[in-house]
Design a protein around this motif. Structure first.
Motif, short mmCIF file in Angstrom:
data_model
loop_
_atom_site.label_atom_id
_atom_site.label_comp_id
_atom_site.label_asym_id
_atom_site.label_seq_id
_atom_site.Cartn_x
_atom_site.Cartn_y
_atom_site.Cartn_z
N LYS A 195 0.82 -1.21 0.00
CA LYS A 195 0.00 0.00 0.00
C LYS A 195 0.85 1.26 0.00
N ARG A 196 1.91 1.27 0.80
CA ARG A 196 2.74 2.46 0.88
C ARG A 196 3.42 2.74 -0.45
N ASP A 197 3.98 1.69 -1.08
CA ASP A 197 4.63 1.87 -2.37
C ASP A 197 3.62 2.26 -3.45
N ARG A 198 2.44 1.64 -3.38
CA ARG A 198 1.42 1.96 -4.38
C ARG A 198 0.96 3.42 -4.24
N ASP A 199 0.71 3.84 -3.01
CA ASP A 199 0.28 5.23 -2.80
C ASP A 199 1.36 6.22 -3.22
N ALA A 200 2.63 5.87 -2.95
CA ALA A 200 3.73 6.75 -3.34
C ALA A 200 3.83 6.85 -4.85
N ALA A 201 3.64 5.72 -5.55
CA ALA A 201 3.72 5.73 -7.00
C ALA A 201 2.59 6.51 -7.64
#
Length: 204
Positions: A195-201
Motif C-alpha cells: 500500500k505504501r509503495d502503491r500510494d507513493a507511485a
C-alpha cells in the motif's frame, strides 16, 4: 511593599508600545515565517539518477530488466528480418532457436512476428519503468505499466506452451526474454501489493 513602585521608565526608540514576542532560540525572533510554498517532498532530493538507483532499488531494477529485454528483443527482431544476423544458438536437440523462430508459431495470426511484438512491449516498458515515469506519479502510467506486464506475462505463458508442446523445441534467446518478463512481472506486482509503495507511485 511593591504597590508604591513607580512605573518603569519609557524605553528609547519607541519600544515601550511594542507587543511582547515569544522568545525563540538562537535569535530567530526576527526571522520571517517559513514559506508555505508546496514542496515536492522527499522526491526532490531523489531526482538524480545516482540517488534514484540508491534509494529506489526496486524501481531501478525494473528499468534495468526492461532495458535488457529490449536489447534481446532487438537482436531477435534483426535475426527475423535479416539474413546477416544469425542467432548464436544450438541447432540440434531440444534447444533449437532456428526451428522455433521460423515456425508458424513465431507469427501471431500469421501477420505479426512475435519478435516485433516483444520489441514493442519492451520499448514501452523501458519508457514506463524509467526514472522519469516513476517520478511523474501519474495514475495513467502506473496502471498502464502494471496492466501491460500482466498481459505480457500471459503472452509469455502462451509462448512457453507453444515451444514445449507444439514445436517440441526451445529457443534460449526467447527463454531469456521470458525470464526477464517474469522477473519484471514479479517485481511490479510485488510493488503494487504494498500500500505504501502503491500510494507513493500514485502521488497520494
Amino acid at each position: 511593599g511593591q504597590a508604591g513602585r513607580t512605573a518603569p521608565a519609557a524605553k528609547p526608540n519607541g519600544q515601550a508600545s511594542r507587543t511582547a514576542q515569544t522568545a525563540r532560540p538562537n535569535g530567530q525572533a526576527g526571522r520571517p515565517a517559513a514559506s508555505t510554498k508546496p514542496d515536492a517532498g522527499p522526491d526532490r532530493d531523489q531526482r538524480s539518477l545516482a540517488t534514484w538507483f540508491k534509494t529506489r532499488r526496486l524501481q531501478a531494477t525494473t528499468w534495468i530488466l526492461a532495458l535488457l529485454g529490449m536489447g534481446v528483443s532487438i537482436y531477435l527482431t534483426l535475426a527475423h528480418y535479416t539474413t546477416s544476423v544469425t542467432l548464436a544458438c544450438s541447432g540440434n536437440g531440444l534447444v533449437n532457436c532456428q526451428k522455433v523462430t521460423t515456425s508458424s508459431w513465431s507469427m501471431v495470426f500469421g501477420v505479426f512476428p512475435v519478435a516485433v511484438l516483444g520489441l514493442a512491449f519492451y520499448v514501452f516498458m523501458v519508457a514506463a519503468c524509467s526514472p522519469w515515469a516513476w517520478w511523474a506519479k501519474l495514475p495513467a502510467i502506473y496502471w498502464a505499466r502494471l496492466g501491460s506486464v500482466i498481459v505480457g506475462m500471459g503472452f509469455v505463458l502462451y509462448l512457453i506452451w507453444a515451444e514445449l508442446i507444439e514445436i517440441g523445441n526451445i529457443c534460449l534467446w526467447c527463454t531469456s526474454v521470458h525470464a526477464l518478463t517474469f522477473l519484471l512481472f514479479a517485481m511490479l506486482v510485488f510493488h503494487a501489493s504494498g500500500k505504501r509503495d502503491r500510494d507513493a507511485a500514485l502521488g497520494r
